[in-house]
Write a protein that holds these residues in place. Sequence first.
Motif, mmCIF file in Angstrom:
data_model
loop_
_atom_site.group_PDB
_atom_site.id
_atom_site.type_symbol
_atom_site.label_atom_id
_atom_site.label_comp_id
_atom_site.label_asym_id
_atom_site.label_seq_id
_atom_site.Cartn_x
_atom_site.Cartn_y
_atom_site.Cartn_z
ATOM 1 N N GLY A 113 0.813 -1.208 0.000
ATOM 2 C CA GLY A 113 0.000 0.000 0.000
ATOM 3 C C GLY A 113 0.847 1.258 0.000
ATOM 4 N N LEU A 114 1.954 1.221 0.740
ATOM 5 C CA LEU A 114 2.853 2.377 0.791
ATOM 6 C C LEU A 114 3.459 2.657 -0.579
ATOM 7 C CD1 LEU A 114 4.387 4.529 2.405
ATOM 8 C CD2 LEU A 114 6.098 2.791 2.950
ATOM 9 N N VAL A 115 3.927 1.613 -1.257
ATOM 10 C CA VAL A 115 4.492 1.791 -2.596
ATOM 11 C C VAL A 115 3.428 2.304 -3.564
ATOM 12 C CG1 VAL A 115 5.527 0.601 -4.565
ATOM 13 C CG2 VAL A 115 6.278 0.056 -2.233
ATOM 14 N N ASN A 116 2.222 1.717 -3.497
ATOM 15 C CA ASN A 116 1.125 2.202 -4.341
ATOM 16 C C ASN A 116 0.864 3.686 -4.098
ATOM 17 O OD1 ASN A 116 0.717 -0.318 -5.473
ATOM 18 N ND2 ASN A 116 -1.015 -0.841 -4.146
ATOM 19 N N GLY A 117 0.788 4.059 -2.807
ATOM 20 C CA GLY A 117 0.502 5.442 -2.458
ATOM 21 C C GLY A 117 1.592 6.400 -2.905
ATOM 22 N N LEU A 118 2.846 5.996 -2.760
ATOM 23 C CA LEU A 118 3.957 6.855 -3.182
ATOM 24 C C LEU A 118 3.950 7.061 -4.695
ATOM 25 C CD1 LEU A 118 6.835 5.474 -0.920
ATOM 26 C CD2 LEU A 118 5.831 7.761 -0.807
ATOM 27 N N LEU A 119 3.726 5.992 -5.442
ATOM 28 C CA LEU A 119 3.707 6.111 -6.896
ATOM 29 C C LEU A 119 2.528 6.956 -7.384
ATOM 30 C CD1 LEU A 119 4.686 2.472 -7.933
ATOM 31 C CD2 LEU A 119 6.103 4.522 -8.059
ATOM 32 N N ILE A 120 1.410 6.853 -6.680
ATOM 33 C CA ILE A 120 0.216 7.613 -7.066
ATOM 34 C C ILE A 120 0.272 9.040 -6.535
ATOM 35 C CG2 ILE A 120 -2.293 7.773 -6.770
ATOM 36 C CD1 ILE A 120 -2.254 4.653 -6.649
ATOM 37 N N GLY A 121 0.634 9.187 -5.250
ATOM 38 C CA GLY A 121 0.612 10.508 -4.627
ATOM 39 C C GLY A 121 1.814 11.366 -4.942
ATOM 40 N N ILE A 221 -1.376 8.599 0.083
ATOM 41 C CA ILE A 221 -0.523 7.499 0.545
ATOM 42 C C ILE A 221 -1.208 6.731 1.655
ATOM 43 C CG2 ILE A 221 1.635 6.952 1.736
ATOM 44 C CD1 ILE A 221 2.888 9.346 0.236
ATOM 45 N N LEU A 222 -1.784 7.454 2.612
ATOM 46 C CA LEU A 222 -2.404 6.813 3.770
ATOM 47 C C LEU A 222 -3.627 5.985 3.387
ATOM 48 C CD1 LEU A 222 -2.103 9.625 6.484
ATOM 49 C CD2 LEU A 222 -0.823 7.480 6.338
ATOM 50 N N VAL A 223 -4.418 6.444 2.409
ATOM 51 C CA VAL A 223 -5.616 5.669 2.049
ATOM 52 C C VAL A 223 -5.226 4.343 1.394
ATOM 53 C CG1 VAL A 223 -7.119 7.682 1.848
ATOM 54 C CG2 VAL A 223 -5.935 6.840 -0.182
ATOM 55 N N TYR A 224 -4.142 4.334 0.640
ATOM 56 C CA TYR A 224 -3.708 3.074 0.016
ATOM 57 C C TYR A 224 -3.067 2.140 1.035
ATOM 58 C CZ TYR A 224 -4.900 4.635 -4.646
ATOM 59 O OH TYR A 224 -5.612 5.036 -5.760
ATOM 60 N N VAL A 225 -2.358 2.698 2.001
ATOM 61 C CA VAL A 225 -1.823 1.862 3.084
ATOM 62 C C VAL A 225 -2.978 1.256 3.879
ATOM 63 C CG1 VAL A 225 -0.529 1.878 5.248
ATOM 64 C CG2 VAL A 225 0.351 3.123 3.273
ATOM 65 N N LEU A 226 -4.003 2.064 4.168
ATOM 66 C CA LEU A 226 -5.163 1.576 4.909
ATOM 67 C C LEU A 226 -5.882 0.478 4.144
ATOM 68 C CD1 LEU A 226 -7.091 1.902 7.333
ATOM 69 C CD2 LEU A 226 -8.313 3.646 6.011
ATOM 70 N N SER A 227 -6.076 0.666 2.851
ATOM 71 C CA SER A 227 -6.750 -0.339 2.026
ATOM 72 C C SER A 227 -5.980 -1.651 2.029
ATOM 73 C CB SER A 227 -6.898 0.185 0.593
ATOM 74 O OG SER A 227 -7.460 -0.805 -0.255
ATOM 75 N N ALA A 228 -4.676 -1.574 1.841
ATOM 76 C CA ALA A 228 -3.856 -2.790 1.795
ATOM 77 C C ALA A 228 -3.811 -3.484 3.151
ATOM 78 C CB ALA A 228 -2.442 -2.440 1.328
ATOM 79 N N ALA A 229 -3.711 -2.702 4.235
ATOM 80 C CA ALA A 229 -3.639 -3.296 5.575
ATOM 81 C C ALA A 229 -4.937 -4.007 5.933
ATOM 82 C CB ALA A 229 -3.324 -2.216 6.602
ATOM 83 N N LEU A 230 -6.081 -3.411 5.602
ATOM 84 C CA LEU A 230 -7.361 -4.053 5.888
ATOM 85 C C LEU A 230 -7.540 -5.322 5.046
ATOM 86 C CD1 LEU A 230 -9.746 -0.974 6.232
ATOM 87 C CD2 LEU A 230 -8.991 -2.526 8.037
ATOM 88 N N THR A 231 -7.059 -5.284 3.818
ATOM 89 C CA THR A 231 -7.084 -6.487 2.989
ATOM 90 C C THR A 231 -6.197 -7.563 3.593
ATOM 91 O OG1 THR A 231 -7.491 -5.179 0.990
ATOM 92 C CG2 THR A 231 -6.641 -7.413 0.689
ATOM 93 N N GLY A 232 -5.033 -7.151 4.103
ATOM 94 C CA GLY A 232 -4.150 -8.096 4.781
ATOM 95 C C GLY A 232 -4.821 -8.729 5.982
ATOM 96 N N MET A 233 -5.579 -7.932 6.738
ATOM 97 C CA MET A 233 -6.300 -8.468 7.883
ATOM 98 C C MET A 233 -7.333 -9.501 7.439
ATOM 99 S SD MET A 233 -8.662 -6.491 10.721
ATOM 100 C CE MET A 233 -7.304 -5.434 11.230
ATOM 101 N N ALA A 234 -8.020 -9.218 6.339
ATOM 102 C CA ALA A 234 -8.995 -10.182 5.812
ATOM 103 C C ALA A 234 -8.305 -11.485 5.430
ATOM 104 C CB ALA A 234 -9.717 -9.588 4.598
ATOM 105 N N GLY A 235 -7.112 -11.395 4.816
ATOM 106 C CA GLY A 235 -6.367 -12.590 4.447
ATOM 107 C C GLY A 235 -5.939 -13.396 5.659
#
Length: 327
Positions: A113-121, A221-235
């Motif tokens: 999520g952090l990498v996604n957010g950095l590349l996008i933001g 950046i934070l919204v993509y980290v949040l999205s990825a972390a919540l997905t990780g929790m689901a996994g």
Amino acid sequence: MTMVATRTEVSTRERRWRPDRAGAPIVLVLVLIGGTVLFGDSFASGQNLRNIALDSSYLLLIATGMTFVILSGGIDLSVGSLLALAGVLTAYGAQWGSLVAVALPLLVCAAFGLVNGLLIGRAMIAPFIVTLAALLFARGLAFAVSSEGNTVHIIPADLLLTRIGQASWLGVQAPVWFALVAFGLGWVLLNLTRFGQAVFAIGGSQEATELMGLPVARVRILVYVLSAALTGMAGVLIAAQTSSGLPTIGEGRELEAIAAVVIGGTLLSGGAGSLSGTLAGVLLLKVIQNLINQVGTLTAYYQQVVSGTFLIVVVLVQLRLARRRRR
């Protein structure tokens, strides 16, 4: 400043009629009533409702993070692959204990999520391109960790993680409680904090938000980290529930999460929506899937046709209700 004020007024007006006035809650109630009438106890039984709640809990975690992303004007196509990667890493890390089994997938997913957010933001690359690349990378990594697609079993099977994942409290499965807590915290973050206000503002107009001096890149950046972390929790929860990690799960989950968010009334262009609408969208999708399974005579392909058709009907109902309230 005039442009900023105008955009703020538009965003406020959109938020006033869109979020909780969408058709999803109404359609959900009608579908529940119809399912009870048509199928009786086979649908309305406590066990079946618990099954729906359990299935919904994983999607709710993913869709909660997706709501933040879409509200900010972005999209995240990587969540399905991250779900599989998190499950495999959970099973892989279980050999070192429950703490590693939970921490490893959450940290790896947050890093994605952090990498996604950095590349996008920061690099200003289109979210579709960035998260599509992350989808491919994460799925490939999941297969690599699992030795080319093999199921990774959690050993020992009586690990604390699996006992918690398979437990029930007050008759409700543990993953449902975790999802509800995450949803509640997400609701507070979105509606009662400056961060949540910034998410809405960026989705409404990034240019106006920049003129207001808000940290656009940081919020993205934070919204993509949040999205990825919540997905990780689901996994993690899926692996704990099934005592295994499977690299093939999660295919199409990104589309299902996006559908739940949009059905719940969130604008795909960003700036207007709500988590309560997303919750209704998640439940509606899962109830529909359960009703299709109740029929029992439809193949998987026809089930997808029925689900897609119903999705269009729900969106049309939403639009009609929204237009009436705008008059």
